[in-house]
Design a protein around this motif. Sequence first.
Motif, mmCIF file in Angstrom:
data_model
loop_
_atom_site.group_PDB
_atom_site.id
_atom_site.type_symbol
_atom_site.label_atom_id
_atom_site.label_comp_id
_atom_site.label_asym_id
_atom_site.label_seq_id
_atom_site.Cartn_x
_atom_site.Cartn_y
_atom_site.Cartn_z
ATOM 1 N N THR A 238 1.147 -1.432 0.322
ATOM 2 C CA THR A 238 -0.027 -0.143 -0.198
ATOM 3 C C THR A 238 1.045 1.260 -0.359
ATOM 4 O O THR A 238 0.217 2.067 0.318
ATOM 5 N N LEU A 239 2.109 0.895 -0.460
ATOM 6 C CA LEU A 239 2.689 2.088 -0.222
ATOM 7 C C LEU A 239 3.439 2.830 0.825
ATOM 8 O O LEU A 239 4.011 4.381 0.577
ATOM 9 N N ILE A 240 3.188 1.888 2.043
ATOM 10 C CA ILE A 240 3.612 2.595 3.261
ATOM 11 C C ILE A 240 4.851 1.765 3.697
ATOM 12 O O ILE A 240 5.315 0.763 3.490
ATOM 13 N N PRO A 241 5.537 2.902 4.166
ATOM 14 C CA PRO A 241 7.582 2.146 3.954
ATOM 15 C C PRO A 241 6.894 1.602 5.604
ATOM 16 O O PRO A 241 6.410 1.088 6.450
ATOM 17 N N THR A 242 8.604 0.113 4.698
ATOM 18 C CA THR A 242 7.849 -0.888 6.317
ATOM 19 C C THR A 242 8.878 -0.500 7.416
ATOM 20 O O THR A 242 9.151 -1.076 8.379
ATOM 21 N N GLY A 243 9.174 0.504 7.113
ATOM 22 C CA GLY A 243 10.115 0.970 8.612
ATOM 23 C C GLY A 243 12.157 0.895 8.183
ATOM 24 O O GLY A 243 12.872 1.699 9.173
ATOM 25 N N LYS A 244 12.101 -0.146 7.414
ATOM 26 C CA LYS A 244 14.198 -0.655 7.294
ATOM 27 C C LYS A 244 13.974 0.865 6.491
ATOM 28 O O LYS A 244 13.515 1.341 5.420
ATOM 29 N N ILE A 245 15.974 1.457 6.749
ATOM 30 C CA ILE A 245 15.843 2.057 5.336
ATOM 31 C C ILE A 245 17.339 1.338 5.041
ATOM 32 O O ILE A 245 18.175 1.211 5.211
ATOM 33 N N GLN A 246 16.764 1.337 4.079
ATOM 34 C CA GLN A 246 18.081 0.542 2.911
ATOM 35 C C GLN A 246 19.286 0.913 1.742
ATOM 36 O O GLN A 246 18.588 1.796 1.262
ATOM 37 N N SER A 247 19.935 0.402 1.911
ATOM 38 C CA SER A 247 20.997 1.134 1.242
ATOM 39 C C SER A 247 19.920 0.428 -0.980
ATOM 40 O O SER A 247 19.513 -0.159 -1.424
ATOM 41 N N VAL A 248 20.249 1.345 -1.586
ATOM 42 C CA VAL A 248 20.068 1.840 -3.032
ATOM 43 C C VAL A 248 21.133 1.061 -3.547
ATOM 44 O O VAL A 248 21.166 0.579 -5.202
ATOM 45 N N ALA A 249 22.580 0.506 -3.407
ATOM 46 C CA ALA A 249 23.228 0.057 -3.473
ATOM 47 C C ALA A 249 23.276 -1.468 -4.477
ATOM 48 O O ALA A 249 22.509 -1.885 -4.244
ATOM 49 N N GLY A 250 23.236 -1.469 -6.022
ATOM 50 C CA GLY A 250 22.574 -3.146 -6.078
ATOM 51 C C GLY A 250 21.229 -3.165 -6.822
ATOM 52 O O GLY A 250 20.702 -4.228 -7.607
ATOM 53 N N THR A 251 20.288 -2.197 -6.662
ATOM 54 C CA THR A 251 19.286 -1.960 -6.822
ATOM 55 C C THR A 251 18.566 -0.920 -8.040
ATOM 56 O O THR A 251 19.385 0.054 -7.913
ATOM 57 N N PRO A 252 17.644 -1.422 -8.793
ATOM 58 C CA PRO A 252 17.440 0.380 -9.376
ATOM 59 C C PRO A 252 17.366 1.020 -9.060
ATOM 60 O O PRO A 252 16.632 2.102 -9.999
ATOM 61 N N LEU A 253 16.755 1.187 -8.204
ATOM 62 C CA LEU A 253 17.378 2.298 -7.269
ATOM 63 C C LEU A 253 18.293 3.364 -7.147
ATOM 64 O O LEU A 253 18.111 4.167 -6.644
ATOM 65 N N ASP A 254 19.337 2.956 -7.357
ATOM 66 C CA ASP A 254 20.436 3.552 -7.423
ATOM 67 C C ASP A 254 20.696 4.319 -8.629
ATOM 68 O O ASP A 254 21.059 4.262 -9.855
ATOM 69 N N PHE A 255 20.286 5.911 -8.101
ATOM 70 C CA PHE A 255 20.764 6.680 -8.852
ATOM 71 C C PHE A 255 21.913 8.140 -8.669
ATOM 72 O O PHE A 255 22.261 9.183 -8.950
ATOM 73 N N ARG A 256 23.069 6.799 -8.090
ATOM 74 C CA ARG A 256 23.578 8.725 -7.873
ATOM 75 C C ARG A 256 24.412 8.578 -8.482
ATOM 76 O O ARG A 256 25.509 9.541 -8.649
ATOM 77 N N LYS A 257 24.178 8.093 -9.804
ATOM 78 C CA LYS A 257 25.308 8.486 -11.002
ATOM 79 C C LYS A 257 23.627 8.859 -11.710
ATOM 80 O O LYS A 257 22.856 8.044 -12.006
ATOM 81 N N PRO A 258 24.309 10.042 -12.821
ATOM 82 C CA PRO A 258 22.921 9.733 -13.302
ATOM 83 C C PRO A 258 22.451 8.841 -14.784
ATOM 84 O O PRO A 258 23.335 8.560 -15.190
ATOM 85 N N THR A 259 21.058 9.218 -14.723
ATOM 86 C CA THR A 259 20.509 6.797 -15.508
ATOM 87 C C THR A 259 19.433 7.589 -15.845
ATOM 88 O O THR A 259 18.179 8.377 -15.546
ATOM 89 N N ARG A 260 19.239 6.819 -17.150
ATOM 90 C CA ARG A 260 17.734 7.086 -18.061
ATOM 91 C C ARG A 260 16.549 6.116 -16.886
ATOM 92 O O ARG A 260 17.043 5.375 -16.374
ATOM 93 N N VAL A 261 16.050 6.818 -17.217
ATOM 94 C CA VAL A 261 14.388 6.775 -16.039
ATOM 95 C C VAL A 261 14.053 5.583 -16.931
ATOM 96 O O VAL A 261 14.143 4.500 -15.668
ATOM 97 N N GLY A 262 14.280 5.528 -18.159
ATOM 98 C CA GLY A 262 13.760 4.068 -18.062
ATOM 99 C C GLY A 262 14.164 3.043 -18.336
ATOM 100 O O GLY A 262 13.869 1.246 -18.596
ATOM 101 N N ALA A 263 16.195 2.922 -18.162
ATOM 102 C CA ALA A 263 16.678 2.175 -17.596
ATOM 103 C C ALA A 263 15.880 0.601 -17.315
ATOM 104 O O ALA A 263 16.433 -0.311 -17.568
ATOM 105 N N ARG A 264 15.647 1.239 -16.145
ATOM 106 C CA ARG A 264 15.296 -0.222 -15.632
ATOM 107 C C ARG A 264 13.897 -0.281 -14.947
ATOM 108 O O ARG A 264 13.186 -1.121 -13.531
ATOM 109 N N ILE A 265 12.870 0.935 -15.292
ATOM 110 C CA ILE A 265 12.272 1.034 -14.175
ATOM 111 C C ILE A 265 11.417 -0.160 -14.472
ATOM 112 O O ILE A 265 10.519 -0.393 -13.709
ATOM 113 N N ASP A 266 11.736 -1.084 -15.895
ATOM 114 C CA ASP A 266 9.731 -2.351 -15.635
ATOM 115 C C ASP A 266 11.453 -2.984 -14.795
ATOM 116 O O ASP A 266 10.901 -4.364 -15.559
#
Length: 378
Positions: A238-266
Amino acid sequence: MKLSFAHSLSMIALAVCVPLAWSAQSGPGLKKEDFGKTSDGKQIFRFTLKNPSGMEVKIINYGARITSIKVMDRKRKFDDVVLGFDKLAGYLAENPYFGAAIGRYGNRIAHGTFTLDGKEYHIPLNDGPNALHGGTTGFDRRVWDAKDVSSAGGPAVELHYLSPDGEMGFPGNLNVTIRYSLGDKNDLRIDYTATTDKDTVLNLTNHSYFNLAGAGSETVLTHRVMLAADKFTPVDSTLIPTGKIQSVAGTPLDFRKPTRVGARIDSKDEQLKLGKGYDHNFVLSRSGDLMVLAAKVEEPSSGRVIECFTTEPAIQFYTGNFLDGTLHGNGGVYRHRSALTLETQHYPDSPNHSNFPTTVLHPGEDFHSTTIFRFSTE
Ligand code: BGC
């Protein structure tokens, strides 16, 4: 009808002259105009802030909304880069918070329920089992007082709203002021201030939907995004945070370097499936520092760039996954994933997570937060 050569020439001359004459009349500064009335007869105004390089921002006092941001591309062509409407009716009708001020609590509160000072509070549910963006009637649907506060620094408008004790279930009379100022460097600055007379919770943001190729352009999948966030807060179904604070490393949520939105969205990532794309709270690595770049978005075809700076600890990066082409506004049809938001904020559902930075505001405290969107071209 056949046009004579002379007639055609005069039509061309008119087409060239009209915009020039118009821009000569509307130099830098602030313009105020009527924008219609709400169903209960309240007058709405539209303010146009323009800087010397021609960048223009329009704001209305219905929902303290940004209705238009016109900026140049690399060929000096102006386009509106936010989704919006040019008539009040569009805002009065159902729409997903286009350009709106969001409060009292941006994003979700689980089951609309939280406990503060031992007392349980209930916010009306408007997003499945949860309360979203302040409940059924948030700040996006209130009429704000507005005044011109332009100075030598540039055009500015200040909007004020007194949210009464108990409104949408939240405690305390809350005085909120939002100031939009447009600087010479194409920087739109948003300052939020608030005070309360009872302990309350607060999470203010702005819900502009950007498409740097111009509102109404097909998608934002080719935009390149950088988010200065090492971590994010994963969500449940339901898009409520689980309470965890997780590293973006190794996930498609890593945008620390400029990345195309569509590159990993699906990609087959559990979080992306739950969000139907990106709809996540990114924890800024240098939280609270207005001097540090928090996010950057670049659009290759126009060359337009937004840089975002904020004193807030996080950003909700949302890729318009719930837009479905049914709304039609300034720029045309607003299709699936045709815009993205950078909602600078505290973490969603913080009142129910003691490990998240607090969103409690006490009487006697002055709340102040600032976000800057700076526009340029590559
Ligand atoms: C939320 C989305 C929601 C959108 C419009 C965003 O802040 O994260 O889930 O659909 O606002 O309501």
